[in-house]
Design a protein around this motif. Structure first.
Motif, PDB file in Angstrom:
ATOM      1  N   TYR A  80     -18.098   1.999  22.887  1.00  0.00           N
ATOM      2  CA  TYR A  80     -17.493   0.666  23.028  1.00  0.00           C
ATOM      3  C   TYR A  80     -18.222  -0.148  24.096  1.00  0.00           C
ATOM      4  O   TYR A  80     -18.513  -1.338  23.905  1.00  0.00           O
ATOM      5  N   ASN A  83     -21.708  -1.213  22.976  1.00  0.00           N
ATOM      6  CA  ASN A  83     -21.673  -2.293  21.999  1.00  0.00           C
ATOM      7  C   ASN A  83     -21.531  -3.666  22.661  1.00  0.00           C
ATOM      8  O   ASN A  83     -21.814  -4.686  22.026  1.00  0.00           O
ATOM      9  N   GLN A  84     -21.093  -3.688  23.933  1.00  0.00           N
ATOM     10  CA  GLN A  84     -20.933  -4.956  24.643  1.00  0.00           C
ATOM     11  C   GLN A  84     -22.204  -5.373  25.384  1.00  0.00           C
ATOM     12  O   GLN A  84     -22.305  -6.509  25.845  1.00  0.00           O
ATOM     13  N   LYS A  88     -28.287  -3.298  23.602  1.00  0.00           N
ATOM     14  CA  LYS A  88     -27.530  -2.106  23.228  1.00  0.00           C
ATOM     15  C   LYS A  88     -28.367  -1.097  22.445  1.00  0.00           C
ATOM     16  O   LYS A  88     -28.156   0.112  22.580  1.00  0.00           O
ATOM     17  N   GLN A  89     -29.299  -1.547  21.627  1.00  0.00           N
ATOM     18  CA  GLN A  89     -30.119  -0.611  20.869  1.00  0.00           C
ATOM     19  C   GLN A  89     -31.005   0.226  21.794  1.00  0.00           C
ATOM     20  O   GLN A  89     -31.227   1.414  21.545  1.00  0.00           O
ATOM     21  N   PHE A 158     -20.516   3.979  17.380  1.00  0.00           N
ATOM     22  CA  PHE A 158     -21.280   2.773  17.729  1.00  0.00           C
ATOM     23  C   PHE A 158     -21.579   1.945  16.486  1.00  0.00           C
ATOM     24  O   PHE A 158     -21.425   0.723  16.489  1.00  0.00           O
ATOM     25  N   ASN A 159     -21.995   2.608  15.408  1.00  0.00           N
ATOM     26  CA  ASN A 159     -22.314   1.887  14.167  1.00  0.00           C
ATOM     27  C   ASN A 159     -21.075   1.209  13.592  1.00  0.00           C
ATOM     28  O   ASN A 159     -21.146   0.078  13.092  1.00  0.00           O
ATOM     29  N   LEU A 161     -18.431   0.164  15.268  1.00  0.00           N
ATOM     30  CA  LEU A 161     -18.095  -0.970  16.127  1.00  0.00           C
ATOM     31  C   LEU A 161     -19.064  -2.138  15.918  1.00  0.00           C
ATOM     32  O   LEU A 161     -18.659  -3.308  15.928  1.00  0.00           O
ATOM     33  N   GLU A 162     -20.342  -1.812  15.720  1.00  0.00           N
ATOM     34  CA  GLU A 162     -21.353  -2.857  15.543  1.00  0.00           C
ATOM     35  C   GLU A 162     -21.156  -3.605  14.231  1.00  0.00           C
ATOM     36  O   GLU A 162     -21.415  -4.819  14.146  1.00  0.00           O
ATOM     37  N   GLU A 163     -20.700  -2.897  13.191  1.00  0.00           N
ATOM     38  CA  GLU A 163     -20.520  -3.519  11.874  1.00  0.00           C
ATOM     39  C   GLU A 163     -19.218  -4.293  11.767  1.00  0.00           C
ATOM     40  O   GLU A 163     -18.956  -4.945  10.757  1.00  0.00           O
ATOM     41  N   SER A 191     -12.548   0.996  13.455  1.00  0.00           N
ATOM     42  CA  SER A 191     -13.615   1.935  13.820  1.00  0.00           C
ATOM     43  C   SER A 191     -13.251   3.379  13.496  1.00  0.00           C
ATOM     44  O   SER A 191     -13.993   4.304  13.832  1.00  0.00           O
TER      45      SER A 191
END
Length: 270
Positions: A80, A83-84, A88-89, A158-159, A161-163, A191
């Motif tokens: 989480y 993702n902020q 982030k990547q 993470f994926n 949350l990102e989507e 999520s």
């Protein structure tokens, strides 16, 4: 078009048949053979009537549950927070990097850290607590296993949350929900598929850990993975080892069914 798809699917089907289906069928076949080479159900009778094997199964599930719970408690806030972040990547890649290091090397590194003269005990001596027996304990085994499994939980969460559609979060706040309510009613439910995938990626391998139980647990931690290793490499009772392998496969399938996506009528997923 259909014929092209069939041609492209041939390598996948060959890989699936040779390295997934064939080994599983071989394990099932071997589980019905006794130590004398004759076909028998004795292996299954021994397994289900032996308090040792049943306790070993309970220990394996318990350790896997504790490891998965610890990893989830660390990984969800980490995913989480990542993702902020702006880059982030990049930060995600830094978390994934340790997975490129060989598992055996990481295990030996922790042996040095947790040993009697390792970094942790040196720090405890420095602050006046004194050295403790950390290596070859349940704590060291669970800690190291959780550390190794963390990236495999962080990535699917993470994926997910990102989507997530940011407009849903904005709509929740526009309707008067505070940050906690938005997380509880919007972010976490959306999520959940990432959480389930992460639980699968951590719980299933944790059921059959054996190398860490030897190196970090010092044979004090006994799981089904160590029993399989013992039967195949020491006692040479491949039938009993295969029987335990079949039990593990069934347990893994059950976990996948429980944590898999549920389909609604009409083919929609939940």
């Amino acid at each position: 078009m259909a014929s092209t798809r069939r041609i492209y699917s041939i390598p996948y089907m060959l890989w699936l048949g040779l390295f997934v289906i064939a080994p599983v069928m071989l394990i099932i076949y071997q589980s019905f053979k006794g130590i004398d080479g004759n076909y028998t159900l004795e292996n299954y009778r021994i397994y289900f009537s032996s308090s040792t094997y049943l306790m070993m199964t309970l220990n394996s599930v318990l350790y896997a549950f504790i490891i998965t719970a610890m990893v989830l408690l660390v990984s969800y806030p980490a995913a989480y927070f990542l993702n902020q972040l702006k880059h982030k990547q990049l930060w995600l890649m830094l978390i994934i990097l340790p997975t490129w290091v060989n598992l055996l090397l990481k295990a030996y590194a922790f042996i040095g850290i947790f040993s009697a003269h390792g970094s942790v005990n040196q720090f405890l001596d420095f602050v006046g607590i004194g050295s403790k027996q950390i290596l070859f304990t349940d704590f060291s085994f669970i800690f190291v296993a959780a550390y190794i499994e963390i990236p495999f939980m962080i990535m699917p969460i993470f994926n997910a949350l990102e989507e997530m559609n940011p407009s849903l979060i904005s709509a929740s706040r526009d309707l008067g929900a505070n940050s906690l309510e938005t997380f509880r009613r919007v972010i976490f439910p959306l999520s959940l598929n990432g959480v389930k995938s992460g639980v699968q990626a951590v719980f299933i391998p944790s059921l059959s850990l054996f190398m860490l139980t030897r190196l970090i647990g010092g044979n004090r931690v006994i799981t089904l993975g160590t029993a399989i290793e013992e039967h195949f490499l020491v006692t040479q009772n491949w039938g009993m080892g295969s029987t335990i392998g079949v039990i593990l496969i069934i347990a893994m399938v059950l976990i996948m069914l429980v944590t898999g996506e549920k389909k609604k009528r009409g083919g929609r997923t939940k």
